[in-house]
Design a protein around this motif. Structure first.
Motif, PDB file in Angstrom:
ATOM      1  N   MET A 119      45.940  96.511  61.232  1.00 58.05           N
ATOM      2  CA  MET A 119      47.168  96.645  62.028  1.00 58.05           C
ATOM      3  C   MET A 119      47.192  97.982  62.773  1.00 58.05           C
ATOM      4  SD  MET A 119      49.994  94.528  59.756  1.00 58.05           S
ATOM      5  CE  MET A 119      50.607  95.934  58.970  1.00 58.05           C
ATOM      6  N   LEU A 120      46.698  99.032  62.138  1.00 54.02           N
ATOM      7  CA  LEU A 120      46.615 100.336  62.803  1.00 54.02           C
ATOM      8  C   LEU A 120      45.632 100.279  63.975  1.00 54.02           C
ATOM      9  CD1 LEU A 120      47.567 103.270  62.798  1.00 54.02           C
ATOM     10  CD2 LEU A 120      45.695 103.788  61.227  1.00 54.02           C
ATOM     11  N   MET A 122      44.902  97.630  65.699  1.00 53.69           N
ATOM     12  CA  MET A 122      45.540  96.829  66.746  1.00 53.69           C
ATOM     13  C   MET A 122      46.578  97.651  67.506  1.00 53.69           C
ATOM     14  SD  MET A 122      45.766  93.084  64.992  1.00 53.69           S
ATOM     15  CE  MET A 122      46.572  92.355  66.407  1.00 53.69           C
ATOM     16  N   GLU A 123      47.214  98.560  66.813  1.00 54.47           N
ATOM     17  CA  GLU A 123      48.227  99.412  67.444  1.00 54.47           C
ATOM     18  C   GLU A 123      47.607 100.490  68.323  1.00 54.47           C
ATOM     19  OE1 GLU A 123      51.240 102.731  65.709  1.00 54.47           O
ATOM     20  OE2 GLU A 123      51.336 100.765  64.751  1.00 54.47           O
ATOM     21  N   THR A 124      46.471 101.043  67.894  1.00 52.71           N
ATOM     22  CA  THR A 124      45.914 102.207  68.585  1.00 52.71           C
ATOM     23  C   THR A 124      44.745 101.895  69.514  1.00 52.71           C
ATOM     24  OG1 THR A 124      44.417 102.701  66.737  1.00 52.71           O
ATOM     25  CG2 THR A 124      46.598 103.767  66.718  1.00 52.71           C
ATOM     26  N   ARG A 129      42.623  95.163  69.990  1.00 57.64           N
ATOM     27  CA  ARG A 129      43.781  94.261  70.040  1.00 57.64           C
ATOM     28  C   ARG A 129      43.509  93.062  70.949  1.00 57.64           C
ATOM     29  NH1 ARG A 129      47.581  97.848  70.890  1.00 57.64           N
ATOM     30  NH2 ARG A 129      47.544  97.804  73.151  1.00 57.64           N
TER      31      ARG A 129
END
Length: 168
Positions: A119-120, A122-124, A129
């Motif tokens: 998830m990190l 995908m966020e950064t 992503r």
């Protein structure tokens, strides 16, 4: 630096990391908590219905995937070779459990990334992503076409369709 180059090369084998710049991959390698493991031949990696809490990247070796029908009347076994990501579509969604049992057919090495780290990423990492969204969209689109296929006419076509629709 040697460690970074080795993991950099290993990650580039996988679609989720392709298209990343050298700087992005360096950031991923230095800031992501990776797990590394090795299993000898004949060991179980995951069992059907285990919770999917990590992305598991097979970086070398061969796995056997066993998938059993709901009524246990049929089993399909198939070999998968590195590089391979073990059921990445199972880390998110309604059914976050593996649908097959994976065993090592040969000695295998793995890199794992837990769901929080995914998830990190995908966020950064925009490219990661986009690659994840594209992978999930492709699987969804492939499955949505099943109902619209022409019905098989011969026994050979039915058998082919049966295995094609149940294989990884």
């Amino acid at each position: 630096m040697n460690y970074e180059l080795k993991i950099y090369d290993k990650l580039l084998q996988f679609t989720l990391f392709q298209g990343m710049s050298h700087a992005d991959l360096t950031e991923v390698v230095t800031h992501t908590k990776f797990g590394f493991s090795k299993l000898t031949a004949g060991k179980r990696l995951v069992k059907e219905d285990d919770a999917c809490t990590h992305l598991i990247f097979l970086i070398n070796g061969t796995l056997t995937a066993d998938t059993v029908s709901d009524d246990h009347s049929c089993r399909v076994s198939e070999a998968v070779n590195a590089p391979y990501v073990v059921q990445p579509e199972r880390i998110f969604g309604i059914a976050q459990r593996y649908t097959s049992t994976f065993r090592t057919q040969t000695d295998c090495n793995f890199i794992t990334i837990d769901k929080q780290e995914v998830m990190l990423l995908m966020e950064t990492q925009l490219v990661f992503r986009l690659n994840m969204v594209n992978m999930l969209a492709a699987e969804t689109q492939r499955l949505s076409r099943h109902a619209w296929r022409t019905a098989p006419k011969t026994l050979r076509e039915r058998i082919t369709r049966y295995f094609f629709s149940r294989s990884l």
